[in-house]
Design an enzyme around this catalytic site. Sequence first.
Site, PDB file in Angstrom:
ATOM      1  N   GLY A  12       0.773  -1.237   0.000  1.00 17.62           N
ATOM      2  CA  GLY A  12       0.000   0.000   0.000  1.00 17.62           C
ATOM      3  C   GLY A  12       0.802   1.285   0.000  1.00 17.62           C
ATOM      4  N   LEU A  16       0.722   2.097  -7.069  1.00 21.62           N
ATOM      5  CA  LEU A  16      -0.688   1.713  -7.141  1.00 21.62           C
ATOM      6  C   LEU A  16      -1.322   1.713  -5.759  1.00 21.62           C
ATOM      7  CD1 LEU A  16      -3.147   0.744  -8.710  1.00 21.62           C
ATOM      8  CD2 LEU A  16      -2.236  -1.596  -8.560  1.00 21.62           C
ATOM      9  N   CYS A  84      -1.115  -6.015  -3.961  1.00 17.31           N
ATOM     10  CA  CYS A  84      -0.588  -5.318  -5.142  1.00 17.31           C
ATOM     11  C   CYS A  84       0.926  -5.158  -5.085  1.00 17.31           C
ATOM     12  CB  CYS A  84      -1.256  -3.949  -5.302  1.00 17.31           C
ATOM     13  SG  CYS A  84      -0.796  -2.717  -4.042  1.00 17.31           S
ATOM     14  N   SER A  86       4.738  -5.713  -5.660  1.00 16.20           N
ATOM     15  CA  SER A  86       5.557  -6.338  -6.693  1.00 16.20           C
ATOM     16  C   SER A  86       6.749  -5.447  -7.003  1.00 16.20           C
ATOM     17  CB  SER A  86       4.748  -6.565  -7.971  1.00 16.20           C
ATOM     18  OG  SER A  86       5.531  -7.204  -8.960  1.00 16.20           O
ATOM     19  N   LYS A 155       4.510 -13.267 -12.385  1.00 17.72           N
ATOM     20  CA  LYS A 155       3.147 -12.755 -12.225  1.00 17.72           C
ATOM     21  C   LYS A 155       2.131 -13.817 -12.643  1.00 17.72           C
ATOM     22  CE  LYS A 155       2.740  -8.493 -10.666  1.00 17.72           C
ATOM     23  NZ  LYS A 155       1.823  -8.150  -9.546  1.00 17.72           N
ATOM     24  N   GLY A 181      -0.335  -1.183 -18.771  1.00 18.00           N
ATOM     25  CA  GLY A 181       0.299   0.120 -18.931  1.00 18.00           C
ATOM     26  C   GLY A 181      -0.120   1.161 -17.922  1.00 18.00           C
TER      27      GLY A 181
END
EC number: 1.1.1.170
Length: 349
Positions: A12, A16, A84, A86, A155, A181
């Site tokens: 977090g 993103l 999320c 990565s 992924k 993208g």
Amino acid sequence: MSKIDSVLIIGGSGFLGLHLIQQFFDINPKPDIHIFDVRDLPEKLSKQFTFNVDDIKFHKGDLTSPDDMENAINESKANVVVHCASPMHGQNPDIYDIVNVKGTRNVIDMCKKCGVNILVYTSSAGVIFNGQDVHNADETWPIPEVPMDAYNETKAIAEDMVLKANDPSSDFYTVALRPAGIFGPGDRQLVPGLRQVAKLGQSKFQIGDNNNLFDWTYAGNVADAHVLAAQKLLDPKTRTAVSGETFFITNDTPTYFWALARTVWKADGHIDKHVIVLKRPVAICAGYLSEWVSKMLGKEPGLTPFRVKIVCAYRYHNIAKAKKLLGYTPRVGIEEGINKTLAWMDEGL
């Protein structure tokens, strides 16, 4: 179980992740929002984000650590976990295996152990890309046997684990989203990189003929899709159609690859009257030469065959499934998203 009581966003503090915080902060009723990350939240937020940092609970830890993950889930009392986290592109392949594969395995195991109901995973549209053109791909497209790179290979492995973990009999529902993208405020790669290209006087160069359509997606829209996915999984009327599924997420406006770059440059006042086009075969050869020279000098190559293939390939996707089952509609357009990103960059954060 019909609303998001508490959400734990793994990763977090990242690009993103901040957009996910904003989207969960904006829904009504507002859930308790918890962040799990190895990095602290930014000390100063962009004006593009309006959430109150004091309302966000932070848990520092390693997502490959069972103890760290279990403690964060239990302390947050999350009924929804969004994963999320990565590494960025261009890093050592080993880090992708550690974070994307081993880390995701640990997240799944701890979610099940702690009784979490919903797991939303951020995959990538790149999992179906192997260097060949992708025309209007939907979720029936297969994962290629030979992956494009370690990032997308891991992924795809993680996505498969998440989907196979879906278990309605145990009240555990999973979904994987495949954004394409991503750009927006907090982006440290795409738009900042384009701005640097213009500053170096390189915006007059174009690799490929620019006839290839490409999907870009504003980060806020991607975050919105995650909220929608969690809500659909929590609703008994919609969870069956959504659980265990993948969804492509885009801005639904494929553009010619260089269009986004030129929109950024135009906003900054860089308009080239003449463009020098480097055709794909020539660019690939130049990429191999760049790699060889860079290896001899012990430096990172600026141009590689991999980058040429990405720039020259058609890569656009069909999001009819996300529209129908998630109720997803991109709310921020490409040009508005670029303006928001440039405004963030001008803040100097």
